[in-house]
Design an enzyme around this catalytic site. Structure first.
Site, PDB file in Angstrom:
ATOM      1  N   HIS A  44       0.842  -1.179   0.095  1.00  0.00           N
ATOM      2  CA  HIS A  44      -0.009  -0.081  -0.090  1.00  0.00           C
ATOM      3  C   HIS A  44       0.851   1.139  -0.091  1.00  0.00           C
ATOM      4  O   HIS A  44       1.515   1.596   1.012  1.00  0.00           O
ATOM      5  CB  HIS A  44      -0.958   0.239   1.245  1.00  0.00           C
ATOM      6  CG  HIS A  44      -1.723  -1.203   1.528  1.00  0.00           C
ATOM      7  ND1 HIS A  44      -3.121  -1.227   1.264  1.00  0.00           N
ATOM      8  CD2 HIS A  44      -1.495  -2.620   1.652  1.00  0.00           C
ATOM      9  CE1 HIS A  44      -3.795  -2.307   1.356  1.00  0.00           C
ATOM     10  NE2 HIS A  44      -2.907  -3.066   1.706  1.00  0.00           N
ATOM     11  N   PRO A 146      -3.255  -7.054  11.505  1.00  0.00           N
ATOM     12  CA  PRO A 146      -4.698  -6.933  12.085  1.00  0.00           C
ATOM     13  C   PRO A 146      -5.087  -5.452  12.567  1.00  0.00           C
ATOM     14  O   PRO A 146      -4.574  -5.140  13.530  1.00  0.00           O
ATOM     15  CB  PRO A 146      -4.586  -8.162  13.022  1.00  0.00           C
ATOM     16  CG  PRO A 146      -3.578  -8.655  13.116  1.00  0.00           C
ATOM     17  CD  PRO A 146      -2.484  -7.757  12.404  1.00  0.00           C
ATOM     18  N   ASN A 216      -8.655   9.697   6.513  1.00  0.00           N
ATOM     19  CA  ASN A 216      -8.727  10.099   4.989  1.00  0.00           C
ATOM     20  C   ASN A 216      -9.981   9.362   4.203  1.00  0.00           C
ATOM     21  O   ASN A 216     -10.195   9.873   3.377  1.00  0.00           O
ATOM     22  CB  ASN A 216      -7.332   9.295   4.473  1.00  0.00           C
ATOM     23  CG  ASN A 216      -7.445   7.915   4.527  1.00  0.00           C
ATOM     24  OD1 ASN A 216      -8.574   7.286   4.871  1.00  0.00           O
ATOM     25  ND2 ASN A 216      -6.371   7.131   4.174  1.00  0.00           N
ATOM     26  N   HIS A 291      -5.677   3.402  -3.297  1.00  0.00           N
ATOM     27  CA  HIS A 291      -5.455   2.681  -1.900  1.00  0.00           C
ATOM     28  C   HIS A 291      -4.638   1.402  -1.931  1.00  0.00           C
ATOM     29  O   HIS A 291      -3.616   1.542  -1.298  1.00  0.00           O
ATOM     30  CB  HIS A 291      -6.890   2.369  -1.572  1.00  0.00           C
ATOM     31  CG  HIS A 291      -6.668   1.672   0.046  1.00  0.00           C
ATOM     32  ND1 HIS A 291      -6.241   0.302  -0.058  1.00  0.00           N
ATOM     33  CD2 HIS A 291      -6.689   2.326   0.967  1.00  0.00           C
ATOM     34  CE1 HIS A 291      -6.208   0.004   1.380  1.00  0.00           C
ATOM     35  NE2 HIS A 291      -6.290   1.266   1.872  1.00  0.00           N
ATOM     36  N   ARG A 400      -8.905 -23.300  40.028  1.00  0.00           N
ATOM     37  CA  ARG A 400      -8.597 -21.540  40.319  1.00  0.00           C
ATOM     38  C   ARG A 400      -8.241 -21.474  41.842  1.00  0.00           C
ATOM     39  O   ARG A 400      -7.479 -20.445  41.929  1.00  0.00           O
ATOM     40  CB  ARG A 400     -10.094 -20.997  39.896  1.00  0.00           C
ATOM     41  CG  ARG A 400     -11.358 -21.484  40.709  1.00  0.00           C
ATOM     42  CD  ARG A 400     -12.547 -20.740  40.289  1.00  0.00           C
ATOM     43  NE  ARG A 400     -13.463 -21.506  41.100  1.00  0.00           N
ATOM     44  CZ  ARG A 400     -14.828 -20.839  41.340  1.00  0.00           C
ATOM     45  NH1 ARG A 400     -15.007 -19.564  40.938  1.00  0.00           N
ATOM     46  NH2 ARG A 400     -15.604 -21.651  41.794  1.00  0.00           N
ATOM     47  N   GLU A 469     -12.536  -8.427  26.873  1.00  0.00           N
ATOM     48  CA  GLU A 469     -11.469  -9.237  26.869  1.00  0.00           C
ATOM     49  C   GLU A 469     -10.465  -9.178  25.619  1.00  0.00           C
ATOM     50  O   GLU A 469      -9.246  -9.557  25.686  1.00  0.00           O
ATOM     51  CB  GLU A 469     -12.163 -10.762  26.688  1.00  0.00           C
ATOM     52  CG  GLU A 469     -12.889 -11.567  27.811  1.00  0.00           C
ATOM     53  CD  GLU A 469     -14.295 -10.832  28.273  1.00  0.00           C
ATOM     54  OE1 GLU A 469     -14.617 -10.152  27.244  1.00  0.00           O
ATOM     55  OE2 GLU A 469     -15.055 -11.295  29.052  1.00  0.00           O
ATOM     56  N   HIS A 530     -21.546 -21.085  28.324  1.00  0.00           N
ATOM     57  CA  HIS A 530     -20.454 -21.107  29.266  1.00  0.00           C
ATOM     58  C   HIS A 530     -19.680 -22.155  29.146  1.00  0.00           C
ATOM     59  O   HIS A 530     -18.829 -22.183  30.075  1.00  0.00           O
ATOM     60  CB  HIS A 530     -21.113 -20.541  30.657  1.00  0.00           C
ATOM     61  CG  HIS A 530     -21.298 -19.092  30.560  1.00  0.00           C
ATOM     62  ND1 HIS A 530     -22.244 -18.518  29.677  1.00  0.00           N
ATOM     63  CD2 HIS A 530     -20.982 -18.056  31.454  1.00  0.00           C
ATOM     64  CE1 HIS A 530     -22.437 -17.251  30.128  1.00  0.00           C
ATOM     65  NE2 HIS A 530     -21.674 -16.942  31.136  1.00  0.00           N
TER      66      HIS A 530
HETATM   67  C1  TPP Z   1      -8.807  -6.897  11.151  1.00  0.00           C
HETATM   68  C2  TPP Z   1      -8.396  -6.589   9.742  1.00  0.00           C
HETATM   69  N1  TPP Z   1      -9.177  -6.523   8.698  1.00  0.00           N
HETATM   70  C3  TPP Z   1      -8.987  -6.243   7.623  1.00  0.00           C
HETATM   71  C4  TPP Z   1      -7.855  -6.150   7.085  1.00  0.00           C
HETATM   72  C5  TPP Z   1      -7.496  -6.073   5.490  1.00  0.00           C
HETATM   73  N2  TPP Z   1      -7.124  -4.492   5.080  1.00  0.00           N
HETATM   74  C6  TPP Z   1      -6.081  -4.199   5.175  1.00  0.00           C
HETATM   75  S1  TPP Z   1      -6.030  -2.327   4.769  1.00  0.00           S
HETATM   76  C7  TPP Z   1      -7.685  -2.048   4.995  1.00  0.00           C
HETATM   77  C8  TPP Z   1      -8.329  -0.803   4.855  1.00  0.00           C
HETATM   78  C9  TPP Z   1      -7.756  -0.281   5.934  1.00  0.00           C
HETATM   79  O1  TPP Z   1      -8.546   1.241   5.843  1.00  0.00           O
HETATM   80  P1  TPP Z   1      -7.806   2.319   6.543  1.00  0.00           P
HETATM   81  O2  TPP Z   1      -7.662   1.823   7.761  1.00  0.00           O
HETATM   82  O3  TPP Z   1      -8.881   3.598   6.346  1.00  0.00           O
HETATM   83  O4  TPP Z   1      -6.518   2.638   6.038  1.00  0.00           O
HETATM   84  P2  TPP Z   1      -6.299   3.514   4.624  1.00  0.00           P
HETATM   85  O5  TPP Z   1      -6.879   2.717   3.557  1.00  0.00           O
HETATM   86  O6  TPP Z   1      -6.643   4.686   4.678  1.00  0.00           O
HETATM   87  O7  TPP Z   1      -4.670   3.392   4.624  1.00  0.00           O
HETATM   88  C10 TPP Z   1      -8.123  -3.411   5.152  1.00  0.00           C
HETATM   89  C11 TPP Z   1      -9.738  -3.815   5.232  1.00  0.00           C
HETATM   90  C12 TPP Z   1      -6.937  -6.144   8.139  1.00  0.00           C
HETATM   91  N3  TPP Z   1      -5.562  -5.644   7.789  1.00  0.00           N
HETATM   92  N4  TPP Z   1      -7.139  -6.149   9.377  1.00  0.00           N
HETATM   93 MG    MG Z   2      -8.714   5.179   5.461  1.00  0.00          MG
END
Ligand code: TPP
Ligand code: MG
Length: 730
Positions: A44, A146, A216, A291, A400, A469, A530
């Site tokens: 990216h 993530p 953005n 993007h 526990r 959690e 549970h």
């Molecule tokens: C938990 C999670 N879900 C999905 C993704 C896949 N993913 C990577 S970047 C992105 C979009 C992120 O958008 P944003 O945070 O606005 O970043 P920008 O595009 O503005 O750089 C997604 C869905 C990920 N990395 N982590």
């Molecule tokens: Mg964004």
């Protein structure tokens, strides 16, 4: 707020010449990202380009980080929660010439991210992995990718900074008091963990924490109008945060004001909302295409032209950009660290015990005598009858309760063993109850309307994560990355909520401790929601994670002894709510066998060739022992094996292959496992000719005894299964 070192912004107006150098440096960050992504043809580029000015101001003018020593304990932390923008941090690490250290905390005499690493972005063995990886690339404070995990983890880092400061600072010796910055995007804001973490950070008044939000309005599917229209500023004000806004990511002076505002704010964390435009210079409006993917060299060149950059040059790092960082972040960081080291000498002289503790913390060592209080649970205890006569009875304790005792015994000796529960401490029994343990939080008057009477301050050792959690998992990751020894507790069935953080802890190889109680259908009346079924296997499936499910009170003690010595793996300690008898270790093998993950508890086959092997974990060890005794009485050459940790057993067998055969001789194929959980995976040990007593459905709401009848965990059912397996193997 910790003391702010002088920043460039204090030095008045910048000259035109300096402004030009700044732009060149910012464009170096951008073009390195563009060239790396284009060369890899993956990654990216847009976000690193848009956020380059923000990071330039933060790193070069504010961040207290010595490039020569990326593990200096009092450094400010920078976390890139939007891990997909990894080239941003790689460009910064290169420009700042941050040095690499190895696993032994030694300098290896090279920069962490070389230009070659950047040229091989996303390729095998490059330090510039697709997403930033802790441990692999020095200067990366936590693994991200993530979305939101970085944000949530940064809360744990800010907590650790507060805790270290209050615990170890002394008059004239402010050794700990750093700030934590985390940068995220729309995705990080949308994820639920952001709410959990921000809510707790606001509640705890973590004024050493600054989140930067790249507003953005773009994510993968395009404009955020598809799915995200909340008012983020108002939301964070409601969480108790200081919220400030920078209307244009390229406005360096406004960025300086925002960071200054953070440093001057006390009693609240700060959110800086930065409006930016993702995309390439020549196509700034074309947000849709910019993007996710590289746009081709032609577009890269057009963009370079837009920046006034030599179009055909690739991976160009002008000397003035390196000098700009050396003069800014480099000089400031070196001075701060040198001063700190000199002060640490004085601290060592005046407070040798505290100084030694801080060194041990950094090296993940344990203090001498850490295990000296660990008790052995006696086989019998005296109990008074209803009529008052004293009787000797078999000692029993739930997992526990035994754990709570041992935890307190160890924590007394290990001052940085700190943690708490997701609102379940009275059930998980994880509270530290000894004098001086206190509670963590902003210093306040005794809070006593509900809950224990206690002192609350930043050095308190009992944490209250609230019913969060997921954030708890990320937060203990952040605490562990700051090197204290944290634990988080909850009901085992809700380990699912912490799972994304557990997985990251395993990837990062950090020794966080989970204490999961209410570990099976044994919870009874609470019913299927549970009662964990698939959770053990789901955790055993995570590479590098240690699960430990001890089967009697003395195994619990041994489990804690083992857990404390683990330095590079997260651990889940899985404990029962219901009582377990203390096994008679004069009859059975000592509980210290747990250190090998699995061990022979009893064997009625003097020739080492049992006709049947029973295997069990946790409370079911008690059933296995009972079945073993019955078979033995029947003249069967039986063996009972306790298997509290598959992972430790496998590690041990890798080093000592003969150990496997000594516990599970290949010649004996009549094998039965007993676990009040899903059987998926037990095939590995029972083989094709054995059988598993376990669950193949969700549980049900009823008293435990009834559930055991319904699901086949009675003594009779287990014996019948054993006999059937033996017959089939004859
Ligand atoms: C938990 C999670 N879900 C999905 C993704 C896949 N993913 C990577 S970047 C992105 C979009 C992120 O958008 P944003 O945070 O606005 O970043 P920008 O595009 O503005 O750089 C997604 C869905 C990920 N990395 N982590
Ligand atoms: Mg964004």
């Amino acid at each position: 707020m910790s003391d702010a070192s002088k920043t460039a912004s204090d030095h008045g107006a910048r000259s035109e010449a300096h402004k030009k150098i700044e732009q060149t440096t910012i464009n170096t960050i951008r073009t390195l990202a563009m060239d790396a992504v284009q060369t890899a043809n993956s990654g990216h580029p847009g976000t690193p380009m848009a956020m380059a000015p923000v990071c330039y101001v933060l790193w070069n003018e504010f961040l207290r980080f010595d490039a020569e020593d990326p593990i200096w304990p009092n450094r400010d932390r920078f976390v890139l929660s939007m891990g997909h923008a990894s080239m941003l941090i790689y460009s910064l690490l290169h420009l700042a010439q941050v040095k690499a250290v190895n696993a032994a905390y030694e300098q290896v005499g090279k920069v962490s991210v070389t230009l070659d690493d950047i040229k091989t972005f996303r390729q095998l063995d490059s330090r510039c992995a697709g997403h930033p990886e802790y441990r692999w690339t020095s200067g990366i404070e936590t693994t991200t990718g993530p979305l939101v995990q970085g944000y949530a983890t940064s809360v744990g880092m800010a907590i650790a900074a507060k805790w270290m400061g209050t615990t170890y600072n002394r008059p004239d010796f402010e050794m700990f008091g750093h700030d934590v910055y985390a940068m995220g995007g729309d995705g990080c804001m949308m994820e639920g963990a952001a709410s959990e973490a921000a809510s707790l950070a606001g509640h705890l008044k973590l004024d050493n924490l600054c989140w930067i939000y790249d507003n953005n309005k773009i994510s993968i599917e395009g404009h955020t109008h598809w799915s995200f229209s909340e008012d983020v500023a108002t939301r964070f004000i409601a969480y108790g945060w200081n919220v400030t806004r920078v209307g244009d990511a390229n406005d360096l002076d406004m960025l300086r004001r925002a960071f200054k505002n953070f440093k001057e704010t006390t009693g609240r964390p700060t959110l800086i909302i930065v409006d930016s435009h993702i995309g390439y210079g020549s196509s700034l409006q074309d947000t849709h295409t910019a993007h996710g993917a590289p746009l081709g060299w032609e577009e890269v060149e057009k963009t370079k032209k837009f920046y006034g950059w030599p179009e055909k040059e690739r991976f160009l790092v002008p000397a003035e950009s390196l000098k700009c960082f050396a003069d800014g972040m480099g000089a400031r960081g070196k001075k701060l660290r040198d001063e700190w080291m000199a002060k640490f000498d004085g601290y060592k002289a005046k407070h040798p015990d505290l100084a030694e503790q801080t060194v041990m913390i950094q090296k993940r060592q344990l203090p001498a005598g850490w295990d000296k209080n660990i008790e052995t649970f006696p086989l019998t205890v005296k109990k008074k009858d209803k009529d008052g006569t004293e009787k000797e009875v078999t000692n029993a304790s739930s997992g526990r309760a035994a754990s709570g005792k041992i935890l307190n015994q160890i924590a007394k000796q290990v001052p940085w063993l700190i943690g708490g529960s997701a609102d379940l401490a009275p059930s998980t029994l994880t509270r530290l109850t000894f004098e001086g343990a206190d509670d963590f939080g902003p210093p306040q008057e005794l809070f006593d309307h509900h809950g224990p009477k206690t002192k609350i301050h930043w050095g308190g050792r009992n944490f209250h994560y609230g019913i969060r959690e997921l954030a708890m998992g990320s937060i203990i990751n952040g605490m562990s990355l700051s090197k204290v020894r944290p634990y988080g507790a909850g009901f085992f069935v809700f380990s699912d909520f912490s799972r994304p953080a557990i997985r990251l802890a395993a990837i990062m190889e950090i020794p966080v401790i989970y204490v999961f109680t209410h570990d099976s259908i044994g919870v009874g009346e609470d019913g299927p929601t549970h009662q964990p079924i698939e959770h053990l296997m789901a955790l055993r499936a995570i590479p590098g994670l240690i699960t430990l499910r001890p089967g009697d009170p003395n195994e619990v003690a041994e489990a804690w002894r083992t857990v404390m010595q683990i330095r590079h793996e997260p651990v889940c300690l899985i404990l029962s709510r219901q009582d377990m008898d203390v096994l008679d270790r004069t009859k059975y093998a000592p509980a210290s066998g747990l250190q090998n993950g699995a061990y022979v508890v009893g064997c009625n086959a003097p020739d080492g060739k049992p006709e049947l092997i029973l295997m069990a974990t946790g409370t079911e060890l008690q059933m296995a022992v009972k079945a073993y005794e019955a078979l033995k009485a029947d003249g069967v050459k039986a063996r009972v094996v306790s298997m509290p940790s598959w992972e430790i057993f496998e590690h041990h067998c890798q080093k000592h292959p003969e150990y496997r055969e000594s516990v599970l001789p290949a010649s004996c194929t009549a094998r039965v496992s007993i676990e009040q959980a899903g059987t998926f995976g037990w095939e590995r040990y029972v083989g094709t000719k054995g059988a598993s007593v376990g669950m193949s459905s969700f549980g049900a709401s009823a008293p435990l005894k009834e559930l055991q009848k319904k699901f086949g965990f009675t003594h009779e059912a287990i014996l019948a299964k054993c006999k059937a397996v033996m017959a089939a193997n004859k």
